[in-house]
Design a protein around this motif. Sequence first.
Motif, PDB file in Angstrom:
ATOM      1  N   ARG A 134       4.207  10.242   2.671  1.00  0.00           N
ATOM      2  CA  ARG A 134       5.060   9.078   2.393  1.00  0.00           C
ATOM      3  C   ARG A 134       4.598   8.340   1.136  1.00  0.00           C
ATOM      4  NH1 ARG A 134       5.350  11.408   6.935  1.00  0.00           N
ATOM      5  NH2 ARG A 134       7.224  11.148   8.177  1.00  0.00           N
ATOM      6  N   HIS A 135       3.727   8.979   0.351  1.00  0.00           N
ATOM      7  CA  HIS A 135       3.260   8.408  -0.927  1.00  0.00           C
ATOM      8  C   HIS A 135       2.684   7.010  -0.750  1.00  0.00           C
ATOM      9  CE1 HIS A 135       5.448  11.739  -2.740  1.00  0.00           C
ATOM     10  NE2 HIS A 135       6.506  11.361  -2.067  1.00  0.00           N
ATOM     11  N   THR A 136       1.975   6.801   0.349  1.00  0.00           N
ATOM     12  CA  THR A 136       1.434   5.488   0.681  1.00  0.00           C
ATOM     13  C   THR A 136      -0.025   5.391   0.259  1.00  0.00           C
ATOM     14  OG1 THR A 136       2.922   5.321   2.562  1.00  0.00           O
ATOM     15  CG2 THR A 136       0.978   3.917   2.618  1.00  0.00           C
ATOM     16  N   PRO A 137      -0.403   4.383  -0.508  1.00  0.00           N
ATOM     17  CA  PRO A 137      -1.818   4.212  -0.856  1.00  0.00           C
ATOM     18  C   PRO A 137      -2.665   4.119   0.407  1.00  0.00           C
ATOM     19  CG  PRO A 137      -0.438   2.717  -2.123  1.00  0.00           C
ATOM     20  CD  PRO A 137       0.440   3.331  -1.072  1.00  0.00           C
ATOM     21  N   CYS A 138      -3.808   4.801   0.390  1.00  0.00           N
ATOM     22  CA  CYS A 138      -4.657   4.878   1.577  1.00  0.00           C
ATOM     23  C   CYS A 138      -6.124   4.810   1.179  1.00  0.00           C
ATOM     24  CB  CYS A 138      -4.369   6.194   2.297  1.00  0.00           C
ATOM     25  SG  CYS A 138      -5.275   6.424   3.833  1.00  0.00           S
ATOM     26  N   GLN A 139      -6.863   3.979   1.892  1.00  0.00           N
ATOM     27  CA  GLN A 139      -8.313   3.870   1.735  1.00  0.00           C
ATOM     28  C   GLN A 139      -8.935   4.732   2.824  1.00  0.00           C
ATOM     29  OE1 GLN A 139      -9.631  -0.186   1.586  1.00  0.00           O
ATOM     30  NE2 GLN A 139     -11.717   0.327   2.217  1.00  0.00           N
ATOM     31  N   MET A 140      -9.946   5.507   2.461  1.00  0.00           N
ATOM     32  CA  MET A 140     -10.540   6.430   3.428  1.00  0.00           C
ATOM     33  C   MET A 140     -11.964   6.037   3.751  1.00  0.00           C
ATOM     34  SD  MET A 140      -8.960   9.978   2.219  1.00  0.00           S
ATOM     35  CE  MET A 140      -7.218  10.045   1.782  1.00  0.00           C
ATOM     36  N   GLY A 141     -12.247   5.961   5.041  1.00  0.00           N
ATOM     37  CA  GLY A 141     -13.597   5.724   5.523  1.00  0.00           C
ATOM     38  C   GLY A 141     -14.042   6.949   6.310  1.00  0.00           C
TER      39      GLY A 141
END
Length: 155
Positions: free
Chosen positions: A92-99
């Motif tokens: 969905r081309h959504t910005p995502c922060q990964m932990g």
Amino acid sequence: MTGEATIELLDHLHAPVDTIRLDYDARLVRRKRLVTESGRAIHLDLPELTDLSHHAGLRLPDGTEIALEAAPEPVLVIRGDLPRLAWHIGNRHTPCQMGGDHLVIRADHVLRGMLEGLGAEIADETRPFHPEGGAYGHGRTMGHDHGDHGHGHDH
């Protein structure tokens, strides 16, 4: 700005005297009036669209340094089958922060419903949001925002 001193973007600060806090959307700028924590107005006029996330601060024409920080904003902290959930978020081309054990996206009720339907555990939080950059460098992916504003095309 012929003949005028310009504001310089800094990667390192030596002695900041004030701070500007901006949410994710507000950190992408070209021309903008910014206001420091103490109320000082700064008129930024950059040569091109710039993601301020990659800079520590600004140096004003008089040498004053102003720190740039990510402002806390409403986010969803997501746990579960992270590879599967990350694939759907990315689709969905959504910005995502990964932990290590979680993903973080900006609060969005549509995406929340989709992720809950996929079995995700979701917590509402307010924190600075620092998503991954694009695959070809630091820049934003310039993807789609699925908020309530309507963005002119169907998926």
